[in-house]
Scaffold this motif. Structure first.
Motif, mmCIF file in Angstrom:
data_model
loop_
_atom_site.group_PDB
_atom_site.id
_atom_site.type_symbol
_atom_site.label_atom_id
_atom_site.label_comp_id
_atom_site.label_asym_id
_atom_site.label_seq_id
_atom_site.Cartn_x
_atom_site.Cartn_y
_atom_site.Cartn_z
ATOM 1 N N ASN A 1 0.849 -1.202 0.000
ATOM 2 C CA ASN A 1 0.000 0.000 0.000
ATOM 3 C C ASN A 1 0.881 1.248 0.000
ATOM 4 O O ASN A 1 2.106 1.155 -0.032
ATOM 5 C CB ASN A 1 -0.918 -0.015 1.237
ATOM 6 C CG ASN A 1 -0.130 -0.283 2.517
ATOM 7 O OD1 ASN A 1 1.006 0.158 2.686
ATOM 8 N ND2 ASN A 1 -0.729 -1.055 3.422
ATOM 9 N N GLU B 1 -9.271 -16.276 -5.775
ATOM 10 C CA GLU B 1 -10.193 -15.401 -5.051
ATOM 11 C C GLU B 1 -10.195 -15.739 -3.552
ATOM 12 O O GLU B 1 -10.178 -14.845 -2.705
ATOM 13 C CB GLU B 1 -11.606 -15.555 -5.638
ATOM 14 C CG GLU B 1 -12.549 -14.428 -5.313
ATOM 15 C CD GLU B 1 -12.132 -13.083 -5.899
ATOM 16 O OE1 GLU B 1 -11.822 -12.181 -5.089
ATOM 17 O OE2 GLU B 1 -12.093 -12.929 -7.127
ATOM 18 N N SER C 1 -6.976 -14.471 -1.934
ATOM 19 C CA SER C 1 -7.001 -13.008 -1.826
ATOM 20 C C SER C 1 -7.797 -12.581 -0.598
ATOM 21 O O SER C 1 -7.376 -11.704 0.167
ATOM 22 C CB SER C 1 -7.594 -12.386 -3.095
ATOM 23 O OG SER C 1 -7.502 -10.982 -3.052
ATOM 24 N N GLN C 2 -8.930 -13.220 -0.389
ATOM 25 C CA GLN C 2 -9.766 -12.888 0.771
ATOM 26 C C GLN C 2 -9.053 -13.209 2.081
ATOM 27 O O GLN C 2 -9.095 -12.429 3.032
ATOM 28 C CB GLN C 2 -11.100 -13.648 0.693
ATOM 29 C CG GLN C 2 -12.021 -13.193 -0.429
ATOM 30 C CD GLN C 2 -12.646 -11.825 -0.191
ATOM 31 O OE1 GLN C 2 -12.499 -11.216 0.863
ATOM 32 N NE2 GLN C 2 -13.362 -11.313 -1.192
ATOM 33 N N ASN D 1 -7.640 -9.793 2.621
ATOM 34 C CA ASN D 1 -8.961 -9.374 3.126
ATOM 35 C C ASN D 1 -9.759 -8.559 2.111
ATOM 36 O O ASN D 1 -10.477 -7.615 2.462
ATOM 37 C CB ASN D 1 -8.812 -8.557 4.432
ATOM 38 C CG ASN D 1 -8.128 -9.363 5.517
ATOM 39 O OD1 ASN D 1 -8.535 -10.470 5.821
ATOM 40 N ND2 ASN D 1 -7.074 -8.814 6.086
ATOM 41 N N CYS D 2 -9.624 -8.922 0.845
ATOM 42 C CA CYS D 2 -10.401 -8.256 -0.201
ATOM 43 C C CYS D 2 -10.418 -9.146 -1.442
ATOM 44 O O CYS D 2 -9.684 -10.136 -1.525
ATOM 45 C CB CYS D 2 -9.799 -6.886 -0.541
ATOM 46 S SG CYS D 2 -8.142 -6.980 -1.239
ATOM 47 N N SER D 3 -11.257 -8.794 -2.396
ATOM 48 C CA SER D 3 -11.340 -9.562 -3.636
ATOM 49 C C SER D 3 -10.116 -9.267 -4.515
ATOM 50 O O SER D 3 -9.367 -8.310 -4.263
ATOM 51 C CB SER D 3 -12.605 -9.186 -4.411
ATOM 52 O OG SER D 3 -12.487 -7.852 -4.900
ATOM 53 N N GLU E 1 -10.520 -5.825 -6.014
ATOM 54 C CA GLU E 1 -10.256 -4.781 -5.015
ATOM 55 C C GLU E 1 -8.763 -4.644 -4.741
ATOM 56 O O GLU E 1 -8.245 -3.535 -4.583
ATOM 57 C CB GLU E 1 -10.994 -5.099 -3.708
ATOM 58 C CG GLU E 1 -12.489 -4.859 -3.766
ATOM 59 C CD GLU E 1 -13.223 -5.440 -2.554
ATOM 60 O OE1 GLU E 1 -14.310 -4.932 -2.241
ATOM 61 O OE2 GLU E 1 -12.707 -6.385 -1.924
ATOM 62 N N SER E 2 -8.061 -5.780 -4.695
ATOM 63 C CA SER E 2 -6.617 -5.729 -4.435
ATOM 64 C C SER E 2 -5.895 -4.990 -5.560
ATOM 65 O O SER E 2 -4.973 -4.201 -5.314
ATOM 66 C CB SER E 2 -6.032 -7.140 -4.273
ATOM 67 O OG SER E 2 -5.932 -7.824 -5.500
ATOM 68 N N ASP F 1 -7.146 -2.622 -7.404
ATOM 69 C CA ASP F 1 -7.441 -1.190 -7.239
ATOM 70 C C ASP F 1 -6.569 -0.573 -6.146
ATOM 71 O O ASP F 1 -6.151 0.585 -6.244
ATOM 72 C CB ASP F 1 -8.923 -0.988 -6.905
ATOM 73 C CG ASP F 1 -9.831 -1.320 -8.092
ATOM 74 O OD1 ASP F 1 -9.320 -1.342 -9.229
ATOM 75 O OD2 ASP F 1 -11.034 -1.571 -7.868
ATOM 76 N N ARG F 2 -6.290 -1.347 -5.103
ATOM 77 C CA ARG F 2 -5.438 -0.851 -4.010
ATOM 78 C C ARG F 2 -4.006 -0.602 -4.483
ATOM 79 O O ARG F 2 -3.320 0.283 -3.976
ATOM 80 C CB ARG F 2 -5.396 -1.877 -2.864
ATOM 81 C CG ARG F 2 -6.628 -1.930 -2.005
ATOM 82 C CD ARG F 2 -6.379 -2.902 -0.856
ATOM 83 N NE ARG F 2 -7.594 -3.204 -0.118
ATOM 84 C CZ ARG F 2 -7.651 -4.050 0.907
ATOM 85 N NH1 ARG F 2 -6.540 -4.668 1.303
ATOM 86 N NH2 ARG F 2 -8.780 -4.284 1.546
#
Length: 301
Positions: free
Chosen positions: A83, A106, A109-110, A114-116, A119-120, A122-123
């Motif tokens: 991040n 998937e 990743s969760q 702790n995200c899809s 979403e990862s 996008d982070r």
């Protein structure tokens, strides 16, 4: 079979190798490990990670490690950055390369991020933008590309989705990782060939773990399709804190012995790596790699 004349070996022992150690490894040992490996001639050393110490306490001293290593001219020192906070740490530490890491699974990743998957990705976009703005190399680590501890098989289309996203973000290289070491050569060929249609093959790396003893065979399978970058860890150190039962990375000594036998240049001194593998194994009170132990025993005879 025509193999590349030269391959790049990325030494991941200081980061991927040590992150799963239960006992905290002293900073002095981490610094010496990095220095020994760069002196042995590895062109790229994955030195540490800037992740939350809550999740990976072993890497809490990343800034100090980066401040104290003796940087060898021309060597790329990489750090993991999940991040923007991690990126800021990497920037302050003068890292040569930042590594973003996403799973093709998937379920993984969760559990891990702790995200899809979407979403990862996008982070990671702001980290990728920041790396570009500061002229820092960007690499993408694509975990569970060949199997997942939670969902088992991972669809190739999911691997390709992450590879495409990493390419769009500007990753120079992507690591196709067998995080839990379940792959066999046929699967490796199939996945690598598919990824090479989405990402330049000269930027694709094989990152294999040796849980089922298949890692060296998987390196050969990747060579078969033209892969010329491989990740390995001195003494076969490693594992994944988020993948139960995953054993170490393919050992650098084993990969270097293989490459020497295939007349493929690496620029890395195998004897120096054997010494380093024996040294770190003694410190951690564990066995070293098969090739490392065999070469060390032959010397002692």
């Amino acid at each position: 079979m025509s193999y590349p004349q030269r391959v790049k070996i990325v030494e991941v022992g200081p980061r991927d190798g040590l992150q799963n150690e239960k006992e905290l490894v002293p900073t002095d040992v981490k610094v010496e490990l990095c220095d020994r490996l760069s002196a042995a001639g590895f062109p790229n050393v994955e030195a540490t990670s800037f992740v939350s110490p809550k999740w990976v306490p072993q890497m809490a001293d990343g800034a100090e490690v980066m401040a104290r290593i003796a940087r060898r001219p021309g060597t790329i020192y990489s750090v993991l950055t999940p991040n923007m906070k991690g990126f800021e740490g990497a920037l302050a530490a003068k890292a040569d390369e930042v590594v973003i890491f996403g799973a093709a699974s998937e379920a993984f990743s969760q559990k891990n991020l702790n995200c899809s998957i979407a979403e990862s990705m996008d982070r990671f976009a702001p980290v990728a933008e920041a790396a570009k703005a500061h002229g820092i190399r960007l690499r993408g680590a694509l975990s569970t590309a060949l199997g997942c501890p939670y969902q088992g098989e991972v669809p190739i289309e999911d691997v390709l989705y992450v590879a495409r996203r990493f390419k769009e973000m500007g990753c120079i290289e992507i690591d196709i990782a067998d995080t839990i070491g379940v792959a066999t050569p046929q699967k490796v060929r199939k996945v690598m060939e598919a990824v090479a249609k989405e990402f330049p093959i000269e930027g694709i790396a094989g990152h294999f773990h040796d849980t089922y003893g298949q890692a060296v065979a998987n390196v050969v399978a990747a060579l078969d399709v033209g892969i010329s970058i491989f990740h390995s860890s001195a003494a076969g150190l490693g594992g994944c804190p988020f993948a139960k039962g995953a054993t170490g990375n393919v050992a650098s000594e084993d990969v270097l012995y293989l490459m020497r036998g295939l007349d493929i240049e690496t620029g890395v001194d195998l004897d120096a790596v054997v010494d380093t593998g024996q040294w770190i194994s003694a410190h951690l009170q564990r066995k070293s790699s098969r090739a490392g132990n065999a070469i060390a025993a032959k010397r002692a005879a």
